[in-house]
Design an enzyme around this catalytic site. Structure first.
Site, short mmCIF file in Angstrom:
data_model
loop_
_atom_site.label_atom_id
_atom_site.label_comp_id
_atom_site.label_asym_id
_atom_site.label_seq_id
_atom_site.Cartn_x
_atom_site.Cartn_y
_atom_site.Cartn_z
CG HIS A 207 -0.24 0.34 2.50
ND1 HIS A 207 0.36 -0.62 3.26
CD2 HIS A 207 -0.03 1.52 3.14
CE1 HIS A 207 0.91 -0.04 4.33
NE2 HIS A 207 0.69 1.25 4.27
C1 UD1 Z 1 -2.02 5.84 5.30
C2 UD1 Z 1 -0.76 6.41 5.94
C3 UD1 Z 1 0.32 5.35 5.95
C4 UD1 Z 1 -0.15 4.07 6.61
C5 UD1 Z 1 -1.46 3.62 5.97
C6 UD1 Z 1 -2.00 2.45 6.74
C7 UD1 Z 1 -0.42 8.82 5.55
C8 UD1 Z 1 0.37 9.82 4.81
N1 UD1 Z 1 -0.25 7.54 5.16
O1 UD1 Z 1 -1.72 5.53 3.96
O2 UD1 Z 1 1.41 5.84 6.73
O3 UD1 Z 1 0.82 3.08 6.42
O4 UD1 Z 1 -2.42 4.69 6.02
O5 UD1 Z 1 -2.89 1.69 5.99
O6 UD1 Z 1 -1.16 9.16 6.44
N2 UD1 Z 1 -8.97 4.62 0.74
C9 UD1 Z 1 -10.21 4.06 0.62
N3 UD1 Z 1 -10.86 3.66 1.76
C10 UD1 Z 1 -10.32 3.80 3.00
C11 UD1 Z 1 -9.06 4.39 3.11
C12 UD1 Z 1 -8.38 4.79 1.97
O7 UD1 Z 1 -10.74 3.92 -0.48
O8 UD1 Z 1 -10.96 3.40 3.99
C13 UD1 Z 1 -8.26 5.05 -0.50
C14 UD1 Z 1 -8.66 6.47 -0.93
O9 UD1 Z 1 -8.62 6.53 -2.31
C15 UD1 Z 1 -7.51 7.30 -0.35
C16 UD1 Z 1 -6.34 6.34 -0.57
O10 UD1 Z 1 -6.87 5.05 -0.29
O11 UD1 Z 1 -7.35 8.52 -1.02
C17 UD1 Z 1 -5.16 6.62 0.33
O12 UD1 Z 1 -5.57 6.69 1.68
P1 UD1 Z 1 -4.69 7.53 2.72
O13 UD1 Z 1 -5.26 7.41 4.07
O14 UD1 Z 1 -4.44 8.91 2.19
O15 UD1 Z 1 -3.28 6.82 2.64
P2 UD1 Z 1 -2.86 5.31 2.91
O16 UD1 Z 1 -2.19 4.79 1.71
O17 UD1 Z 1 -3.99 4.54 3.45
N1 UDP Z 2 -3.87 -5.48 8.71
C1 UDP Z 2 -5.14 -6.02 8.82
N2 UDP Z 2 -5.78 -6.40 7.67
C2 UDP Z 2 -5.21 -6.29 6.43
C3 UDP Z 2 -3.90 -5.75 6.35
C4 UDP Z 2 -3.26 -5.34 7.51
O1 UDP Z 2 -5.69 -6.14 9.92
O2 UDP Z 2 -5.86 -6.65 5.43
C5 UDP Z 2 -3.19 -5.04 9.94
C6 UDP Z 2 -1.83 -5.67 10.16
O3 UDP Z 2 -1.96 -6.92 10.78
C7 UDP Z 2 -1.14 -4.62 11.01
C8 UDP Z 2 -1.70 -3.32 10.51
O4 UDP Z 2 -2.93 -3.66 9.85
O5 UDP Z 2 -1.48 -4.78 12.38
C9 UDP Z 2 -0.74 -2.68 9.56
O6 UDP Z 2 -1.36 -1.65 8.91
P1 UDP Z 2 -0.90 -1.12 7.49
O7 UDP Z 2 -0.11 -2.14 6.79
O8 UDP Z 2 -2.12 -0.60 6.84
O9 UDP Z 2 -0.04 0.17 7.89
P2 UDP Z 2 1.49 0.40 8.32
O10 UDP Z 2 1.80 -0.51 9.45
O11 UDP Z 2 2.34 0.20 7.12
O12 UDP Z 2 1.51 1.84 8.71
#
Ligand code: UD1
Ligand code: UDP
Length: 354
Positions: A207
């Site tokens: 992601h």
């Molecule tokens: C964010 C965090 C990242 C973390 C990740 C965990 C920042 C800069 N990044 O990244 O550090 O590792 O969360 O998962 O804060 N979207 C959906 N549904 C949702 C959430 C997101 O469709 O419930 C889609 C939307 O198009 C959104 C895109 O994902 O614009 C990115 O979501 P965003 O929260 O900006 O960044 P993450 O990649 O999730």
């Molecule tokens: N996780 C989850 N379901 C998924 C993918 C990840 O519950 O489908 C959990 C994972 O076990 C961990 C956390 O989400 O505890 C990690 O989140 P993510 O990878 O989104 O973010 P990051 O740790 O890179 O910030």
């Protein structure tokens, strides 16, 4: 005296970290916690499922601010959090990790002279192109109490001149969570239908912006998974699903894409896979907690001790390197790199004692 703690969360990994700390808070009678959900993650399987499964108290405030550019998201969150803080007047604000919600929460609080505590302080990738790196550095420098998970994190904070009295080595709350929830792990109901044996698959997640927003890297990763010689289960973040569609990248025939899963199913998949391949910070550590080798789909990691101990190999986004690395085997656990499983309890004790 009862301490009024206001916790700010918004993204998936923060729900899991907060579950561990909120449980420790609930065990004490001298803390009152108010929970604010920024709305950064909003799909049911990226947010609600964690509150339900992990028994996290329902947010007292839901701001509904997700999506958009970094500036727009962080700015809107900052404004909305400030309003909540003016209303709630907490004694302390607690933020987690390195997302835009973390930075918005820390900035809103510090400007109102409300002390800020940061869980997972001191992590550094030294890659300033990562949005998370900027969020971490700024949050650490705004914070009054910094809870570091590792010695390396403590050294990073010292190197940036942050007063040692503010920094506390407490261990990792994700380790606490993995110990508590492993008993409750649940096999996904679709797993038997895949015809894959437990212990005979790769569990993958992708992601990170640096991978999803670069078609060459995304394609390299998908080719690496396709060529690894094992079935791959890939619970896919909505961001990545969208990018695969936009770039017309098809998964290999061995790659089973699923919707994101809840934490209890994720823990089961981690405990029952052969290898983990991920660009997630949290999942890299969880691979180690479940004694699985991890192929990290990045060029660097904040969790350097995993690489040094042989549990984690940095494969970047090159398809050949990824496929080759997937052949690695467990090297044997040597002690715990992330504390004793009491990080949340220690944090709550330090918060009340300050
Ligand atoms: C964010 C965090 C990242 C973390 C990740 C965990 C920042 C800069 N990044 O990244 O550090 O590792 O969360 O998962 O804060 N979207 C959906 N549904 C949702 C959430 C997101 O469709 O419930 C889609 C939307 O198009 C959104 C895109 O994902 O614009 C990115 O979501 P965003 O929260 O900006 O960044 P993450 O990649 O999730
Ligand atoms: N996780 C989850 N379901 C998924 C993918 C990840 O519950 O489908 C959990 C994972 O076990 C961990 C956390 O989400 O505890 C990690 O989140 P993510 O990878 O989104 O973010 P990051 O740790 O890179 O910030």
């Amino acid at each position: 005296m009862t301490l009024h703690l206001l916790t700010i969360i918004g993204a998936r990994p923060q729900f899991i970290k907060a579950a561990a700390v909120s449980r420790a808070v609930a065990l004490r009678g001298d803390l009152h916690e108010t929970i604010v959900h920024t709305g950064q993650h909003y799909d049911a399987n990226m947010s609600d499922i964690f509150f339900e499964e992990l028994a996290i108290p329902r947010p007292d405030h839901h701001l509904g601010i997700g999506g958009g550019t970094h500036g727009a998201m962080t700015g809107r969150q900052l404004e909305a959090i400030e309003r909540v803080l003016l209303d709630e007047r907490p004694d302390m604000v607690l933020v987690y990790g390195d997302t835009n919600s973390t930075l918005a929460g820390a900035l809103a609080a510090v400007k109102l002279h409300i002390p800020v505590a940061h869980v997972e302080a001191g992590l550094r990738s030294f890659n300033r192109r990562m949005p998370e790196e900027i969020n971490r550095v700024l949050t650490d420098h705004a914070a009054d109490m910094l809870f570091a998970p590792t010695e390396t994190a403590m050294r990073n904070l010292a190197a940036e001149g942050i007063a040692p009295g503010r920094c506390h080595l407490v261990g990792d709350v994700m380790y606490d969570a993995s110990l508590f929830y492993r008993e409750r792990a649940r096999m996904p109901e679709w797993f038997p239908g895949l015809g894959i044996e437990p212990g005979e698959f790769v569990l993958a997640t992708v992601h990170r912006a640096e991978n999803t927003d670069d078609p060459a890297r995304l394609s390299g990763i998908m080719q690496g998974l396709a060529g690894c010689g094992l079935p791959v289960i890939l619970p896919l973040h909505p961001r990545t699903r969208g990018r695969l569609r936009d770039c017309a990248i098809a998964p290999g025939p061995n790659v089973r894409i699923t919707d994101p899963v809840g934490y209890l199913e994720m823990v089961w998949l981690e405990a029952n896979c052969r290898v983990v391949a991920t660009d997630s910070g949290g999942v890299q550590k969880e691979a180690y907690f479940f004694a699985k080798p991890c192929v990290t789909l990045r060029d660097e990691t904040e969790w350097v001790e995993l690489v040094e101990s042989g549990w984690n190999v940095l494969a970047g986004a090159s398809s050949r390197t990824i496929s080759e690395c997937m052949q690695m085997r467990s090297v044997g656990l040597t002690g715990s790199l992330y504390g004793k499983g009491d990080a949340a309890k220690t944090i709550v004790h330090l918060l009340q004692a300050q």
